[in-house]
Design a protein around this motif. Structure first.
Motif, PDB file in Angstrom:
ATOM      1  N   PHE A   4       1.034  -1.261   0.049  1.00  0.00           N
ATOM      2  CA  PHE A   4      -0.037   0.039   0.068  1.00  0.00           C
ATOM      3  C   PHE A   4       0.995   1.324   0.077  1.00  0.00           C
ATOM      4  O   PHE A   4       1.808   1.193   0.717  1.00  0.00           O
ATOM      5  CB  PHE A   4      -0.614   0.112   1.264  1.00  0.00           C
ATOM      6  CG  PHE A   4      -2.092  -0.554   1.119  1.00  0.00           C
ATOM      7  CD1 PHE A   4      -3.183  -0.651   0.542  1.00  0.00           C
ATOM      8  CD2 PHE A   4      -1.901  -2.005   1.880  1.00  0.00           C
ATOM      9  CE1 PHE A   4      -4.251  -1.420   0.458  1.00  0.00           C
ATOM     10  CE2 PHE A   4      -3.155  -3.099   1.558  1.00  0.00           C
ATOM     11  CZ  PHE A   4      -4.122  -2.533   1.067  1.00  0.00           C
ATOM     12  N   GLY A   5       0.614   2.084  -0.847  1.00  0.00           N
ATOM     13  CA  GLY A   5       1.406   3.230  -1.113  1.00  0.00           C
ATOM     14  C   GLY A   5       1.095   4.170   0.307  1.00  0.00           C
ATOM     15  O   GLY A   5       0.348   4.374   1.047  1.00  0.00           O
ATOM     16  N   GLU A   6       2.105   5.382   0.352  1.00  0.00           N
ATOM     17  CA  GLU A   6       1.934   6.150   1.586  1.00  0.00           C
ATOM     18  C   GLU A   6       0.771   6.889   1.526  1.00  0.00           C
ATOM     19  O   GLU A   6       0.170   7.236   2.567  1.00  0.00           O
ATOM     20  CB  GLU A   6       3.158   7.304   1.387  1.00  0.00           C
ATOM     21  CG  GLU A   6       4.574   6.788   1.656  1.00  0.00           C
ATOM     22  CD  GLU A   6       5.677   7.936   1.391  1.00  0.00           C
ATOM     23  OE1 GLU A   6       5.252   8.923   1.606  1.00  0.00           O
ATOM     24  OE2 GLU A   6       6.910   7.381   1.736  1.00  0.00           O
ATOM     25  N   GLN A   7       0.124   7.421   0.213  1.00  0.00           N
ATOM     26  CA  GLN A   7      -0.993   8.123   0.251  1.00  0.00           C
ATOM     27  C   GLN A   7      -2.253   7.374   1.043  1.00  0.00           C
ATOM     28  O   GLN A   7      -3.211   7.951   1.673  1.00  0.00           O
ATOM     29  CB  GLN A   7      -1.536   8.368  -1.047  1.00  0.00           C
ATOM     30  CG  GLN A   7      -1.556   7.123  -1.981  1.00  0.00           C
ATOM     31  CD  GLN A   7      -0.398   6.751  -2.684  1.00  0.00           C
ATOM     32  OE1 GLN A   7       0.787   6.628  -2.219  1.00  0.00           O
ATOM     33  NE2 GLN A   7      -0.264   6.924  -4.057  1.00  0.00           N
ATOM     34  N   ARG A   8      -1.967   5.902   1.097  1.00  0.00           N
ATOM     35  CA  ARG A   8      -3.160   4.955   2.091  1.00  0.00           C
ATOM     36  C   ARG A   8      -3.084   5.577   3.606  1.00  0.00           C
ATOM     37  O   ARG A   8      -4.301   5.564   3.979  1.00  0.00           O
ATOM     38  CB  ARG A   8      -2.832   3.575   1.749  1.00  0.00           C
ATOM     39  CG  ARG A   8      -3.689   2.844   2.405  1.00  0.00           C
ATOM     40  CD  ARG A   8      -5.194   2.761   1.605  1.00  0.00           C
ATOM     41  NE  ARG A   8      -6.031   1.611   2.221  1.00  0.00           N
ATOM     42  CZ  ARG A   8      -6.651   0.891   1.516  1.00  0.00           C
ATOM     43  NH1 ARG A   8      -7.177   1.335   0.251  1.00  0.00           N
ATOM     44  NH2 ARG A   8      -7.565   0.098   1.754  1.00  0.00           N
ATOM     45  N   PHE A   9      -2.309   6.100   4.056  1.00  0.00           N
ATOM     46  CA  PHE A   9      -2.024   6.527   5.537  1.00  0.00           C
ATOM     47  C   PHE A   9      -2.209   7.925   5.595  1.00  0.00           C
ATOM     48  O   PHE A   9      -2.055   8.232   6.674  1.00  0.00           O
ATOM     49  CB  PHE A   9      -0.660   6.008   5.941  1.00  0.00           C
ATOM     50  CG  PHE A   9      -0.206   4.651   5.630  1.00  0.00           C
ATOM     51  CD1 PHE A   9      -0.827   3.650   6.335  1.00  0.00           C
ATOM     52  CD2 PHE A   9       0.404   4.084   4.708  1.00  0.00           C
ATOM     53  CE1 PHE A   9      -0.657   2.440   6.253  1.00  0.00           C
ATOM     54  CE2 PHE A   9       0.584   2.742   4.362  1.00  0.00           C
ATOM     55  CZ  PHE A   9      -0.178   1.706   5.085  1.00  0.00           C
ATOM     56  N   GLY A  10      -2.641   8.706   4.678  1.00  0.00           N
ATOM     57  CA  GLY A  10      -2.752  10.142   4.926  1.00  0.00           C
ATOM     58  C   GLY A  10      -1.479  11.001   5.161  1.00  0.00           C
ATOM     59  O   GLY A  10      -0.363  10.415   5.083  1.00  0.00           O
ATOM     60  N   ARG A  11      -1.620  12.081   5.165  1.00  0.00           N
ATOM     61  CA  ARG A  11      -0.536  13.245   5.067  1.00  0.00           C
ATOM     62  C   ARG A  11       0.359  12.838   6.560  1.00  0.00           C
ATOM     63  O   ARG A  11      -0.270  12.884   7.465  1.00  0.00           O
ATOM     64  CB  ARG A  11      -0.839  14.438   5.030  1.00  0.00           C
ATOM     65  CG  ARG A  11       0.077  15.644   5.018  1.00  0.00           C
ATOM     66  CD  ARG A  11      -0.441  17.095   4.956  1.00  0.00           C
ATOM     67  NE  ARG A  11       0.477  18.023   4.920  1.00  0.00           N
ATOM     68  CZ  ARG A  11       0.455  19.264   5.156  1.00  0.00           C
ATOM     69  NH1 ARG A  11      -0.681  19.799   5.202  1.00  0.00           N
ATOM     70  NH2 ARG A  11       1.545  20.030   5.134  1.00  0.00           N
ATOM     71  N   LYS A  12       1.461  12.543   6.184  1.00  0.00           N
ATOM     72  CA  LYS A  12       2.399  12.057   7.265  1.00  0.00           C
ATOM     73  C   LYS A  12       1.898  11.041   8.070  1.00  0.00           C
ATOM     74  O   LYS A  12       2.328  10.977   9.278  1.00  0.00           O
ATOM     75  CB  LYS A  12       2.755  13.644   8.278  1.00  0.00           C
ATOM     76  CG  LYS A  12       3.411  14.468   7.362  1.00  0.00           C
ATOM     77  CD  LYS A  12       3.771  15.890   8.291  1.00  0.00           C
ATOM     78  CE  LYS A  12       4.741  16.979   7.452  1.00  0.00           C
ATOM     79  NZ  LYS A  12       4.872  18.119   8.576  1.00  0.00           N
ATOM     80  N   GLY A  13       1.413  10.131   7.672  1.00  0.00           N
ATOM     81  CA  GLY A  13       0.811   8.865   8.403  1.00  0.00           C
ATOM     82  C   GLY A  13      -0.222   9.323   9.211  1.00  0.00           C
ATOM     83  O   GLY A  13      -0.403   8.363  10.305  1.00  0.00           O
ATOM     84  N   GLU A  14      -1.038  10.497   9.102  1.00  0.00           N
ATOM     85  CA  GLU A  14      -2.120  10.930  10.163  1.00  0.00           C
ATOM     86  C   GLU A  14      -3.236   9.767  10.171  1.00  0.00           C
ATOM     87  O   GLU A  14      -3.795   9.662  11.257  1.00  0.00           O
ATOM     88  CB  GLU A  14      -2.439  12.256   9.765  1.00  0.00           C
ATOM     89  CG  GLU A  14      -1.541  13.301   9.909  1.00  0.00           C
ATOM     90  CD  GLU A  14      -2.053  14.631   9.410  1.00  0.00           C
ATOM     91  OE1 GLU A  14      -3.372  14.713   8.955  1.00  0.00           O
ATOM     92  OE2 GLU A  14      -1.393  15.640   9.800  1.00  0.00           O
TER      93      GLU A  14
ATOM     94  N   THR B  65       8.927  12.617  -0.999  1.00  0.00           N
ATOM     95  CA  THR B  65       7.530  13.111  -0.693  1.00  0.00           C
ATOM     96  C   THR B  65       7.685  14.535  -0.369  1.00  0.00           C
ATOM     97  O   THR B  65       8.465  14.879   0.390  1.00  0.00           O
ATOM     98  CB  THR B  65       6.835  12.259   0.311  1.00  0.00           C
ATOM     99  OG1 THR B  65       6.633  10.725  -0.094  1.00  0.00           O
ATOM    100  CG2 THR B  65       5.221  12.742   0.318  1.00  0.00           C
ATOM    101  N   SER B  66       6.888  15.189  -1.020  1.00  0.00           N
ATOM    102  CA  SER B  66       6.752  16.694  -0.888  1.00  0.00           C
ATOM    103  C   SER B  66       5.414  17.017   0.097  1.00  0.00           C
ATOM    104  O   SER B  66       4.612  16.572  -0.179  1.00  0.00           O
ATOM    105  CB  SER B  66       6.889  17.496  -2.142  1.00  0.00           C
ATOM    106  OG  SER B  66       6.533  18.842  -1.918  1.00  0.00           O
ATOM    107  N   ASP B  67       5.901  18.000   0.971  1.00  0.00           N
ATOM    108  CA  ASP B  67       4.643  18.444   1.820  1.00  0.00           C
ATOM    109  C   ASP B  67       3.725  19.491   0.925  1.00  0.00           C
ATOM    110  O   ASP B  67       2.649  19.714   1.255  1.00  0.00           O
ATOM    111  CB  ASP B  67       5.300  19.186   2.950  1.00  0.00           C
ATOM    112  CG  ASP B  67       5.782  18.339   3.882  1.00  0.00           C
ATOM    113  OD1 ASP B  67       5.392  16.979   3.933  1.00  0.00           O
ATOM    114  OD2 ASP B  67       6.504  18.564   4.737  1.00  0.00           O
TER     115      ASP B  67
END
Length: 239
Positions: A57-67, A237-239
């Motif tokens: 699962f990509g980082e986007q699955r976990f929300g911004r900064k894993g929130e 990953t850019s903020d």
């Protein structure tokens, strides 16, 4: 409004409303600019990627900064009980994705994420159908090599998934490292499912334009282009 640098090239009206789960696949054209490194090594790596990559699962699955994952933990310990239903769904998905990624990461570490283990449950390519191993070993290996079936990992929840033996022991070991997430999903009666451990980018093709590399491929719904790219290049990953 589109972010700067993005261009919408085409829109079409669907005959019927597009419902959740109705998307079959996504086609990507991605240009990597100013690529540096050993070009022949990159070409060889692309050949390996064409045979499949770990289906994280990509980082986007976990929300911004894993929130979303952090909020799942707060939901499970009672600190986020008033979260709206839609948001709770995002947090539960993040928790399941974390456990799946942990299992997949362990199988990558042991070197058999794309091989069949004892007690394996496999996913039929192009579907969500899963079943325990029954065919003769030679038949199973042929089906695995031709991408007809894939090893699977858990989308954790309650219910029987037929996983057994060495595979079940590995998954249990990983769940024991995240007991709050596993118990929280069970308490909310999430139904146990399976997801393919291997992601095959269909029709993978590439072309060079000076130092730019253009990639074209198709992925089934629910999978991530960034998962493919991470096997080729270092991503930031850019903020």
């Amino acid at each position: 409004r589109l972010p700067e640098g993005l261009v919408l090239t085409d829109t079409r009206r669907a005959r019927h409303a597009i419902r959740r789960g109705g998307l079959k696949a996504n086609r990507f054209t991605i240009r990597l600019r100013d690529v540096s490194g050993d070009l022949s090594a990159i070409e060889r790596r692309l050949g390996v990627i064409a045979d499949g990559v770990p289906n994280y699962f990509g980082e986007q699955r976990f929300g911004r900064k894993g929130e979303n994952l952090a909020r799942a933990r707060r939901l499970f310990d009672g600190r986020l009980a008033d979260a709206p239903r839609f948001e709770r769904g995002l947090y539960l998905s993040a928790a399941r994705s974390q456990l799946f990624n942990r299992v997949l990461g362990e199988r990558v570490r042991r070197g058999h994420w794309n091989q069949l283990m004892d007690g394996e449950v496999v996913i039929l390519d192009g579907s969500r159908s899963w079943f325990a191993l029954e065919d003769e070993p030679a038949t199973l290996q042929r089906r695995l090599a031709t991408h007809d079936i894939h090893p699977s990992g858990p989308l954790h929840g309650i219910g029987e998934t037929a996983v057994r033996g060495e595979c079940a022991r590995l998954e249990a070991e990983v769940m024991a490292t995240e007991p709050e997430l596993a118990a929280g999903l069970e308490a909310r009666r999430m139904r146990a499912e399976r997801r393919a451990l291997r992601l095959v980018p269909r029709g993978l093709a590439w072309a060079w334009s000076d130092s730019d590399l253009e990639l074209r491929f198709e992925l089934p719904s629910g999978t991530y282009a960034t998962t493919v790219l991470r096997e080729l290049a270092a991503l930031e990953t850019s903020d």
